[in-house]
Design an enzyme around this catalytic site. Structure first.
Site, PDB file in Angstrom:
ATOM      1  N   TRP A  98       0.829  -1.219   0.000  1.00 37.98           N
ATOM      2  CA  TRP A  98       0.000   0.000   0.000  1.00 37.98           C
ATOM      3  C   TRP A  98       0.852   1.253   0.000  1.00 37.98           C
ATOM      4  O   TRP A  98       0.588   2.194  -0.756  1.00 37.98           O
ATOM      5  CB  TRP A  98      -0.997  -0.022   1.157  1.00 37.98           C
ATOM      6  CG  TRP A  98      -2.062  -1.042   0.923  1.00 37.98           C
ATOM      7  CD1 TRP A  98      -2.254  -2.202   1.607  1.00 37.98           C
ATOM      8  CD2 TRP A  98      -3.061  -1.030  -0.117  1.00 37.98           C
ATOM      9  NE1 TRP A  98      -3.314  -2.905   1.066  1.00 37.98           N
ATOM     10  CE2 TRP A  98      -3.819  -2.215   0.019  1.00 37.98           C
ATOM     11  CE3 TRP A  98      -3.381  -0.136  -1.147  1.00 37.98           C
ATOM     12  CZ2 TRP A  98      -4.882  -2.536  -0.829  1.00 37.98           C
ATOM     13  CZ3 TRP A  98      -4.447  -0.451  -1.996  1.00 37.98           C
ATOM     14  CH2 TRP A  98      -5.174  -1.634  -1.833  1.00 37.98           C
TER      15      TRP A  98
ATOM     16  N   ASP B 120      -2.047   6.344   6.360  1.00 35.87           N
ATOM     17  CA  ASP B 120      -3.107   5.571   5.711  1.00 35.87           C
ATOM     18  C   ASP B 120      -3.509   4.518   6.729  1.00 35.87           C
ATOM     19  O   ASP B 120      -2.800   3.533   6.934  1.00 35.87           O
ATOM     20  CB  ASP B 120      -2.563   4.925   4.425  1.00 35.87           C
ATOM     21  CG  ASP B 120      -3.567   3.974   3.774  1.00 35.87           C
ATOM     22  OD1 ASP B 120      -4.665   3.766   4.336  1.00 35.87           O
ATOM     23  OD2 ASP B 120      -3.236   3.427   2.699  1.00 35.87           O
TER      24      ASP B 120
ATOM     25  N   LYS C  98     -13.028  -1.746   5.424  1.00 32.17           N
ATOM     26  CA  LYS C  98     -12.325  -2.738   6.246  1.00 32.17           C
ATOM     27  C   LYS C  98     -12.945  -2.791   7.638  1.00 32.17           C
ATOM     28  O   LYS C  98     -13.250  -3.866   8.143  1.00 32.17           O
ATOM     29  CB  LYS C  98     -10.835  -2.401   6.361  1.00 32.17           C
ATOM     30  CG  LYS C  98     -10.152  -2.004   5.048  1.00 32.17           C
ATOM     31  CD  LYS C  98      -9.983  -3.163   4.097  1.00 32.17           C
ATOM     32  CE  LYS C  98      -9.600  -2.755   2.678  1.00 32.17           C
ATOM     33  NZ  LYS C  98      -8.377  -1.991   2.530  1.00 32.17           N
TER      34      LYS C  98
HETATM   35  C1  PLP Z   1      -7.839  -1.385   1.197  1.00 36.66           C
HETATM   36  C2  PLP Z   1      -6.772  -0.392   1.349  1.00 36.66           C
HETATM   37  C3  PLP Z   1      -6.634   0.704   0.480  1.00 36.66           C
HETATM   38  C4  PLP Z   1      -7.430   0.826  -0.795  1.00 36.66           C
HETATM   39  O1  PLP Z   1      -8.610   1.402  -0.645  1.00 36.66           O
HETATM   40  P1  PLP Z   1      -9.609   1.526  -1.880  1.00 36.66           P
HETATM   41  O2  PLP Z   1     -10.840   1.945  -1.150  1.00 36.66           O
HETATM   42  O3  PLP Z   1      -9.717   0.215  -2.570  1.00 36.66           O
HETATM   43  O4  PLP Z   1      -9.097   2.588  -2.763  1.00 36.66           O
HETATM   44  C5  PLP Z   1      -5.638   1.627   0.727  1.00 36.66           C
HETATM   45  N1  PLP Z   1      -4.795   1.463   1.760  1.00 36.66           N
HETATM   46  C6  PLP Z   1      -4.880   0.417   2.589  1.00 36.66           C
HETATM   47  C7  PLP Z   1      -3.911   0.285   3.703  1.00 36.66           C
HETATM   48  C8  PLP Z   1      -5.874  -0.544   2.412  1.00 36.66           C
HETATM   49  O5  PLP Z   1      -5.952  -1.593   3.235  1.00 36.66           O
END
Ligand code: PLP
Length: 368
Positions: A101, A175, A199
């Site tokens: 990521w 993030d 998530k």
């Molecule tokens: C799932 C995830 C994303 C991606 O998010 P999207 O909504 O698919 O754009 C970004 N960063 C992390 C750490 C993730 O787990």
């Protein structure tokens, strides 16, 4: 009705109580005669939903008053562009790359800013975290980006870096898509946090941004108005139509979170204790077993995403088929890593992890 335990990495399991409440309110929200999906986002009814969702989240995550809560769209990946468009001023920005990521984040930011690699764990194949003292931070960086929980590699920062102590005045961007609301956040170390909802907060479609007041108002001219944090904040996340149903579902999840208790703790603090117990149960079992292995260093193992391998990979298909038959869903690992992955977000009860461990133990016995 008992449902199977769902270990999906995302979109992920949601609390049954929340899904049931949404089902009960689907055709007629609180006597309004409308589904939430059918309401004007400018109306009184949705206004109440929005206000409680934001208030409950601020309370749950103890978000200080000088931070804005923005409900946006585009997901975590869009934020990889939206953050540099808003914060970089086109200048240098630092990245710590610890897995898939953060790798995506630096690549995207490089389109809008001078993105520099401050540290990486590529030499350990993304199984360790580089010590903050070793990071090569730029003196004039406009922010430092980390992924505080790498969903695919199963690595988590158990303490956020203190950039000031490292001699940097840059704001920290995290993030936190895949561990938001699983633990408390030290906001004194954070300038901006973003995460997709799918998530740990609700369904896909909603992106959460928590941003410190002083970071608004510096967007590059090319930044789309709908993604300019200042515009979004000034309009209460209603500059354009927000993802109303996803916000409603996240709001129900926030209410569910507030009801959770562990001893004297409630809300996110209670979830954190439960998440520690769930993760220890699974990691301890894996470490003691002869068949399964987790390769991540002990000090940075994720409480949310547990990647593991069968030492005999020829057993993978049988393992997954047996798991499914036992009511344990979506355990297949990410294609870039292989093996298995159990994502054990807030909505996964301890009993679900216990059921997984029981299955893994039985599977190992029959194959020994
Ligand atoms: C799932 C995830 C994303 C991606 O998010 P999207 O909504 O698919 O754009 C970004 N960063 C992390 C750490 C993730 O787990």
């Amino acid at each position: 009705m008992a449902r199977p335990f769902n270990f999906s990495a995302g979109p992920a399991a949601m609390p049954s109580e929340v899904l049931q409440q949404a089902a009960d309110e689907m055709l007629d929200w609180h006597g309004s005669g409308m589904s939430v999906m059918e309401m004007s986002h400018r109306g009184k009814e949705f206004g109440e939903i929005m206000e409680s969702a934001q208030g409950d989240l601020r309370e749950l995550l103890a978000i200080p008053e000088n931070f804005h809560i923005l409900f946006m769209q585009g997901g975590g990946l869009a934020e990889n562009a939206i953050v540099p468009l808003n914060l970089s001023r086109g200048g240098p920005v630092d990245f710590v790359v610890t897995g898939s990521w953060s790798q995506k984040s630096i690549k995207e930011a490089a389109r809008y800013a001078k993105a520099t690699l401050a540290a990486s764990n590529a030499n350990s194949n993304h199984t360790t975290l580089p010590a903050p003292g070793s990071w090569q931070l730029s003196a004039d960086a406009h922010y430092v980006h980390i992924c505080s929980n790498e969903t695919i590699h199963g690595i988590e920062f158990h303490e956020l870096p203190d950039l000031k102590a490292l001699g940097s005045n840059a704001p920290l961007v995290i993030d936190f898509s895949s561990h938001v609301a699983s633990r408390t956040v030290d906001w004194s170390r954070v300038g901006l946090a973003f995460g997709g909802a799918q998530k740990n907060l609700g369904p896909a479609g909603l992106t959460l941004v928590v941003v410190r007041d002083d970071l608004l108002g510096h967007a590059l001219p090319a930044c789309p108005s709908a993604f300019d944090y200042k515009t979004v904040a000034a309009n209460g996340s209603m500059y354009n139509t927000p993802p109303t149903f996803s916000i409603y579902m996240a709001g129900l999840t926030f209410q569910w979170l507030k009801r959770q208790t562990e001893g004297a703790l409630s809300g996110v603090a209670a979830m954190e204790q439960r998440n520690i117990a769930k993760a220890s149960l699974l990691y301890d079992f894996i470490d003691d077993s002869a068949l399964y292995v987790n390769k991540v260093a002990l000090d940075c193992r994720s409480r949310m995403n547990v990647p593991f391998f069968l030492r005999d990979e020829a057993l993978n298909d049988a393992f997954l088929a047996g798991a499914k038959a036992a009511g344990l869903l979506q355990l297949k690992g990410h294609k870039s890593v292989g093996g298995m992955r159990a994502s054990i977000y807030n909505a996964m009860p301890l009993e679900g992890v216990q059921a997984l461990v029981n299955y893994m133990r039985d599977f190992e016995k029959t194959r020994a």
